[in-house]
Design a protein around this motif. Structure first.
Motif, PDB file in Angstrom:
ATOM      1  N   ALA A  37      -6.427   4.161  13.164  1.00  0.00           N
ATOM      2  CA  ALA A  37      -5.217   3.327  13.184  1.00  0.00           C
ATOM      3  C   ALA A  37      -4.902   2.790  11.795  1.00  0.00           C
ATOM      4  CB  ALA A  37      -5.390   2.177  14.171  1.00  0.00           C
ATOM      5  N   GLN A  38      -5.917   2.309  11.104  1.00  0.00           N
ATOM      6  CA  GLN A  38      -5.693   1.798   9.747  1.00  0.00           C
ATOM      7  C   GLN A  38      -5.211   2.914   8.830  1.00  0.00           C
ATOM      8  OE1 GLN A  38      -6.092  -1.680   8.808  1.00  0.00           O
ATOM      9  NE2 GLN A  38      -4.747  -0.796   7.260  1.00  0.00           N
ATOM     10  N   ALA A  39      -5.786   4.119   8.986  1.00  0.00           N
ATOM     11  CA  ALA A  39      -5.371   5.258   8.162  1.00  0.00           C
ATOM     12  C   ALA A  39      -3.917   5.640   8.439  1.00  0.00           C
ATOM     13  CB  ALA A  39      -6.292   6.445   8.412  1.00  0.00           C
ATOM     14  N   VAL A  40      -3.527   5.653   9.705  1.00  0.00           N
ATOM     15  CA  VAL A  40      -2.131   5.970  10.056  1.00  0.00           C
ATOM     16  C   VAL A  40      -1.196   4.917   9.483  1.00  0.00           C
ATOM     17  CG1 VAL A  40      -0.500   6.080  11.996  1.00  0.00           C
ATOM     18  CG2 VAL A  40      -2.655   7.339  12.105  1.00  0.00           C
ATOM     19  N   PHE A  41      -1.568   3.662   9.616  1.00  0.00           N
ATOM     20  CA  PHE A  41      -0.733   2.575   9.099  1.00  0.00           C
ATOM     21  C   PHE A  41      -0.593   2.682   7.578  1.00  0.00           C
ATOM     22  CE2 PHE A  41       0.386  -1.809   8.032  1.00  0.00           C
ATOM     23  CZ  PHE A  41       1.399  -2.044   8.952  1.00  0.00           C
ATOM     24  N   ASP A  42      -1.711   2.940   6.911  1.00  0.00           N
ATOM     25  CA  ASP A  42      -1.688   3.078   5.450  1.00  0.00           C
ATOM     26  C   ASP A  42      -0.876   4.303   5.019  1.00  0.00           C
ATOM     27  OD1 ASP A  42      -3.275   0.815   5.305  1.00  0.00           O
ATOM     28  OD2 ASP A  42      -5.133   1.929   4.923  1.00  0.00           O
ATOM     29  N   ALA A  43      -1.028   5.400   5.744  1.00  0.00           N
ATOM     30  CA  ALA A  43      -0.330   6.639   5.381  1.00  0.00           C
ATOM     31  C   ALA A  43       1.181   6.531   5.544  1.00  0.00           C
ATOM     32  CB  ALA A  43      -0.857   7.801   6.219  1.00  0.00           C
ATOM     33  N   THR A  44       1.614   5.622   6.401  1.00  0.00           N
ATOM     34  CA  THR A  44       3.055   5.451   6.633  1.00  0.00           C
ATOM     35  C   THR A  44       3.619   4.219   5.932  1.00  0.00           C
ATOM     36  OG1 THR A  44       2.604   4.254   8.693  1.00  0.00           O
ATOM     37  CG2 THR A  44       3.004   6.648   8.869  1.00  0.00           C
ATOM     38  N   SER A  45       2.840   3.600   5.065  1.00  0.00           N
ATOM     39  CA  SER A  45       3.266   2.335   4.443  1.00  0.00           C
ATOM     40  C   SER A  45       4.596   2.460   3.698  1.00  0.00           C
ATOM     41  CB  SER A  45       2.185   1.779   3.518  1.00  0.00           C
ATOM     42  OG  SER A  45       1.974   2.655   2.433  1.00  0.00           O
ATOM     43  N   ARG A  46       4.864   3.628   3.155  1.00  0.00           N
ATOM     44  CA  ARG A  46       6.128   3.823   2.434  1.00  0.00           C
ATOM     45  C   ARG A  46       7.337   3.575   3.336  1.00  0.00           C
ATOM     46  NH1 ARG A  46       8.399   9.417   0.850  1.00  0.00           N
ATOM     47  NH2 ARG A  46      10.284   8.800  -0.202  1.00  0.00           N
ATOM     48  N   PHE A  47       7.125   3.636   4.638  1.00  0.00           N
ATOM     49  CA  PHE A  47       8.225   3.499   5.592  1.00  0.00           C
ATOM     50  C   PHE A  47       8.230   2.155   6.320  1.00  0.00           C
ATOM     51  CE2 PHE A  47       6.945   7.926   5.115  1.00  0.00           C
ATOM     52  CZ  PHE A  47       8.109   8.447   4.583  1.00  0.00           C
ATOM     53  N   HIS A  48       7.349   1.244   5.915  1.00  0.00           N
ATOM     54  CA  HIS A  48       7.399  -0.097   6.510  1.00  0.00           C
ATOM     55  C   HIS A  48       7.014  -1.209   5.539  1.00  0.00           C
ATOM     56  CE1 HIS A  48       3.018   0.080   7.070  1.00  0.00           C
ATOM     57  NE2 HIS A  48       3.182   1.257   7.640  1.00  0.00           N
ATOM     58  N   ASP A  49       6.433  -0.888   4.417  1.00  0.00           N
ATOM     59  CA  ASP A  49       6.086  -1.909   3.428  1.00  0.00           C
ATOM     60  C   ASP A  49       7.356  -2.313   2.674  1.00  0.00           C
ATOM     61  OD1 ASP A  49       5.321  -3.258   1.036  1.00  0.00           O
ATOM     62  OD2 ASP A  49       3.357  -2.291   1.096  1.00  0.00           O
ATOM     63  N   PRO A  50       7.682  -3.606   2.654  1.00  0.00           N
ATOM     64  CA  PRO A  50       8.913  -4.066   1.991  1.00  0.00           C
ATOM     65  C   PRO A  50       9.030  -3.653   0.520  1.00  0.00           C
ATOM     66  CG  PRO A  50       7.950  -5.834   3.271  1.00  0.00           C
ATOM     67  CD  PRO A  50       6.958  -4.708   3.288  1.00  0.00           C
ATOM     68  N   ALA A  51       7.916  -3.360  -0.133  1.00  0.00           N
ATOM     69  CA  ALA A  51       7.981  -2.938  -1.534  1.00  0.00           C
ATOM     70  C   ALA A  51       8.770  -1.639  -1.686  1.00  0.00           C
ATOM     71  CB  ALA A  51       6.570  -2.759  -2.091  1.00  0.00           C
ATOM     72  N   TYR A  52       8.840  -0.850  -0.611  1.00  0.00           N
ATOM     73  CA  TYR A  52       9.548   0.432  -0.656  1.00  0.00           C
ATOM     74  C   TYR A  52      10.974   0.339  -0.120  1.00  0.00           C
ATOM     75  CZ  TYR A  52       4.938   2.401  -1.552  1.00  0.00           C
ATOM     76  OH  TYR A  52       3.720   2.692  -2.095  1.00  0.00           O
ATOM     77  N   ALA A  53      11.432  -0.829   0.242  1.00  0.00           N
ATOM     78  CA  ALA A  53      12.755  -0.993   0.853  1.00  0.00           C
ATOM     79  C   ALA A  53      13.889  -0.321   0.077  1.00  0.00           C
ATOM     80  CB  ALA A  53      13.055  -2.477   1.081  1.00  0.00           C
ATOM     81  N   PRO A  54      13.909  -0.357  -1.257  1.00  0.00           N
ATOM     82  CA  PRO A  54      15.017   0.315  -1.958  1.00  0.00           C
ATOM     83  C   PRO A  54      15.100   1.818  -1.675  1.00  0.00           C
ATOM     84  CG  PRO A  54      13.883  -1.199  -3.443  1.00  0.00           C
ATOM     85  CD  PRO A  54      13.063  -1.122  -2.178  1.00  0.00           C
ATOM     86  N   GLN A  55      13.983   2.437  -1.311  1.00  0.00           N
ATOM     87  CA  GLN A  55      13.977   3.873  -1.026  1.00  0.00           C
ATOM     88  C   GLN A  55      14.502   4.208   0.366  1.00  0.00           C
ATOM     89  OE1 GLN A  55      10.166   5.683  -1.726  1.00  0.00           O
ATOM     90  NE2 GLN A  55       9.866   4.580  -3.645  1.00  0.00           N
ATOM     91  N   TRP A  56      14.578   3.223   1.260  1.00  0.00           N
ATOM     92  CA  TRP A  56      14.905   3.484   2.655  1.00  0.00           C
ATOM     93  C   TRP A  56      16.347   3.926   2.884  1.00  0.00           C
ATOM     94  CZ3 TRP A  56      12.235  -1.553   4.709  1.00  0.00           C
ATOM     95  CH2 TRP A  56      10.855  -1.433   4.543  1.00  0.00           C
ATOM     96  N   GLN A  57      17.176   3.796   1.874  1.00  0.00           N
ATOM     97  CA  GLN A  57      18.569   4.224   2.011  1.00  0.00           C
ATOM     98  C   GLN A  57      18.824   5.600   1.406  1.00  0.00           C
ATOM     99  OE1 GLN A  57      20.435   2.434   4.040  1.00  0.00           O
ATOM    100  NE2 GLN A  57      18.665   1.076   4.194  1.00  0.00           N
TER     101      GLN A  57
END
Length: 194
Positions: free
Chosen positions: A153-173
């Motif tokens: 679970a931790q590995a899945v969460f970490d692997a998908t961080s680009r899609f939920h970590d606010p630091a990556y928010a500018p990329q989400w658009q």
């Protein structure tokens, strides 16, 4: 408004409005009190500090996502791989909408991360626990390969961080972000497959 009618929930609603209007740097407890028609001392009776108020409003805001995701986690109509894909997609969409639809509260969330708030840490623990439950269900049903559910679970969460970590928010658009997200999900689910 009388002090008796003042509830923590009403204060949090007013705080969200004030944060949207002024942003996290300029919003004050006095602004919240003014919006409620009470003294700032009345607000402090419910929330001892400005930081406590900001943490409470952020916790309330984050809890909305946790509740929606729990419906997926606790559902029984889909196998674990479908459930995990749905859960991760829902998380990404929720974070993307918060960043785009509620930028002032999203900025507050960012401020709290920088302050290393326990609210954010607790939110992440809750999310990882939900993923752990889905993975454990999949392992038990032989839909996922044998694995220690907590580590997976931790590995899945970490692997998908680009899609939920606010630091990556500018990329989400970015136009390609949905394809990139789908590619990561496909890879993860293949890796978990029994």
């Amino acid at each position: 408004m009388t002090p008796e009618a003042l509830t923590p929930e009403r204060i949090l609603e007013a705080t969200e409005d004030v944060l949207r209007r002024y942003g996290p740097a300029k919003a004050t407890v006095v602004d919240v009190a003014r919006a409620l028609g009470v003294s700032h001392g009345s607000v402090y009776r419910h929330f001892r500090t400005k930081a406590a108020l900001r943490e409470a409003v952020t916790s309330r805001w984050l809890e909305r996502s946790v509740v929606e995701l729990a419906k997926i986690t606790n559902g029984h109509e889909h196998p674990a791989p479908v459930k995990l894909r749905s859960w991760l997609t829902t998380l990404f969409e929720a974070k993307r909408h918060k960043a785009g639809d509620d930028p002032e509260l999203f900025a507050t969330y960012g401020v709290l991360i920088e302050e290393n708030s326990g609210v954010v840490e607790e939110h992440i623990r809750e999310l990882v626990e939900q993923v752990r439950e889905i993975i454990e269900e999949g392992v038990l049903a032989r839909q996922f390969a044998p694995a220690e559910p907590g580590s997976a679970a931790q590995a899945v969460f970490d692997a998908t961080s680009r899609f939920h970590d606010p630091a990556y928010a500018p990329q989400w658009q970015k136009p390609s972000i949905d394809d990139e997200f789908a590619a990561v999900l496909d890879l993860l689910l293949r890796g978990l497959s029994a």
